[in-house]
Design an enzyme around this catalytic site. Structure first.
Site, PDB file in Angstrom:
ATOM      1  N   LYS A 144      -9.148  -8.443   7.908  1.00  0.00           N
ATOM      2  CA  LYS A 144      -9.865  -8.652   9.168  1.00  0.00           C
ATOM      3  C   LYS A 144     -10.002  -7.345   9.922  1.00  0.00           C
ATOM      4  CE  LYS A 144      -6.057  -9.753  12.274  1.00  0.00           C
ATOM      5  NZ  LYS A 144      -5.179 -10.774  12.838  1.00  0.00           N
TER       6      LYS A 144
ATOM      7  N   HIS B 201       0.819  -1.214   0.000  1.00  0.00           N
ATOM      8  CA  HIS B 201       0.000   0.000   0.000  1.00  0.00           C
ATOM      9  C   HIS B 201       0.852   1.264   0.000  1.00  0.00           C
ATOM     10  CE1 HIS B 201      -3.297  -2.754   0.851  1.00  0.00           C
ATOM     11  NE2 HIS B 201      -4.115  -1.773   0.546  1.00  0.00           N
TER      12      HIS B 201
END
Lengths: 194, 281
Positions: free
Chosen positions: A105, A42
């Site tokens: 998650k 990212h």
């Protein structure tokens, strides 16, 4: 699925309409080609801004926040990592690489939720820690990207999955189950603090 | 030392690929409490199935095999430096053999060392053994849950947390609220109270070595552990943050004496995969 539950089967690539048909609370079983990317990926995408054709992003894919254990051509363990750490980059990634699903998650924040609504994307909460069960849903490693530079745990891995389970916890209509649980638990906390 | 090295590699394998029976039993007990048809129940069933698969196929319970944390009780006369080298060698072998995920990243070069060793990696704490036995406790501490840890300096006005055990209770609840489902609940939660922050951080994590059934020897702390577990499970965060009654399986509290000016409370989280094991040599 182990427990008896209704699940929607979804096949990648996803179109915008496929995504709009999903609602927070839906259990899904995913099949098709997805790609992993976590903290370092990212940061790299956001700062280097490589063109889409230089990256292993299939059209309409799911970006899976995961750092699997891989030996040879076999995925040994492949559960999700905590997604909130890439909140500052994710809206930009969704917008520029045509990602239709983010899987990980723990859910993500309001900026990602807004980007999902704007561009047509969902958040899929898979089963944290269920490394062997999830690895068994991966049928093949199609390729690796930045494996040497980022290390195997932080590379992008293109994976073919079959019946990979997850729950849609943030949908493209602006609903987030994480926000709801946070609100509920805040009310409970305030009672317990008295 | 070669035999000990092989013993530590085996310890790594056991800790990485199977859960302690008390943890697995606690998770099984929660399964019955989850609402039929809920995402939480479904998630817990996959978790239990994955634990079984990992044990039977000797694969890691979680892909994040974490930071290895060793607590070593050393008999008098045994070299700590030599033990440290043996543990590091065993770590390199275990990374290949178990396998473990390579997690040690150089801060400056941003390079993964590939073998789980580096500066302060693994973490090793030594103390002198009371007899001639070498006792090695290993915890594989996942980092999703590690990131949720909090340190409080009491009093904390916004929580109404004063410098007493009731204040400690409020801090722990606040920390669990802040954690939400980000670090794979049901959690085991270690808490420590004391004078300095490095000391409470270490002691809080060390509490995670205690068995789920272990009751605090101090009555007041035993009562607080029980009350906190009950309170935490009323927050409604639940398995993996999907809601429901299963936010924690245990709360364990340790204390040091404090300074009149200081009242530190540290909270350390373990994910449901509370991986720990002991080698007695």
């Amino acid at each position: 699925m182990v427990a008896d539950i209704q699940a929607k089967e979804i096949t990648l690539p996803l179109t915008k309409q496929d995504v709009l048909n999903l609602n927070a609370g839906d259990t899904v079983l995913i099949s098709g080609l997805l790609v992993t990317g976590r903290d370092r990926v990212h940061k790299f995408l956001f700062h280097e801004r490589p063109p889409k054709e230089d990256l292993p992003f299939p059209e309409g894919t799911i970006l899976y926040h995961a750092g699997p254990i891989i030996r040879g051509n076999r995925v040994i363990a492949a559960g999700p990592t905590t997604s909130i750490r890439v909140e500052m980059y994710e809206p930009w990634v969704i917008e520029h690489y045509g990602i239709r699903g983010i899987m990980g998650k723990g859910g993500m924040g309001t900026k990602t939720l807004e980007a999902m609504k704007k561009f047509g994307c969902v958040y899929l909460n898979t089963i944290g820690g269920a490394a062997s069960y999830l690895a068994d849903r991966i049928k093949g490693i199609i390729g690796g990207f930045k494996v040497e530079e980022f290390g195997a745990a932080e590379a992008m891995w293109l994976l073919e999955v079959e019946d990979f389970p997850a729950v849609v916890t943030m949908d493209a209509h602006g609903k987030s189950l994480h926000e709801e649980i946070e609100k509920l638990s805040l009310e409970n906390l305030q009672k317990l603090l008295k | 030392m070669l035999k000990l090295r092989a013993g530590i590699v085996e310890l790594y394998k056991k800790v990485a690929t199977s859960l302690p029976p008390d943890v697995e039993t606690a998770l099984e007990a929660l399964y019955a409490l989850e609402a039929e048809g809920s995402s939480s129940k479904q998630a817990l069933s996959i978790i239990l199935e994955s634990i079984r698969l990992s044990r039977e196929t000797a694969r890691p319970v979680c892909q994040d095999t974490g930071v290895p944390v060793f607590y070593v009780k050393v008999p008098r006369g045994l070299s700590q430096k030599e033990l440290e080298n043996t543990i590091k060698d065993a770590t390199r072998i275990a990374t290949e053999k178990v396998p473990l995920r390579a997690n040690a990243v150089d801060i400056i070069a941003e390079q993964n060392t590939g073998d789980n060793t580096g500066i302060g990696f693994p973490i090793i704490y030594f103390e002198e053994s009371e007899n001639s036995t070498l006792i090695i406790d290993l915890m594989l501490k996942g980092s999703g849950c590690e990131n949720l840890g909090q340190t409080y300096k009491l009093p904390v006005e916004e929580l109404g947390a004063e410098r007493d055990l009731e204040g400690v209770r409020k801090c722990v609840l606040d920390a669990v609220f802040k954690a939400q489902g980000r670090g794979c609940p049901p959690y085991t939660i270690g808490v420590a109270i004391g004078a300095q922050k490095d000391q409470v951080a270490k002691l809080a994590k060390q509490q995670l070595l205690r068995k789920i059934s272990d009751k605090n020897k101090n009555e007041a702390l035993a009562a607080l552990e029980e009350k906190l577990l009950n309170d935490i499970n009323q927050l409604g965060i639940g398995t993996l943050g999907f809601g429901g009654p299963s936010t924690a399986i245990g709360v364990k509290i340790g204390v040091n004496h404090r300074h009149p000016a200081s009242y530190f409370v540290d909270i350390s989280f373990s994910c449901w995969a509370n991986r720990r094991g002991t080698l007695i040599w």
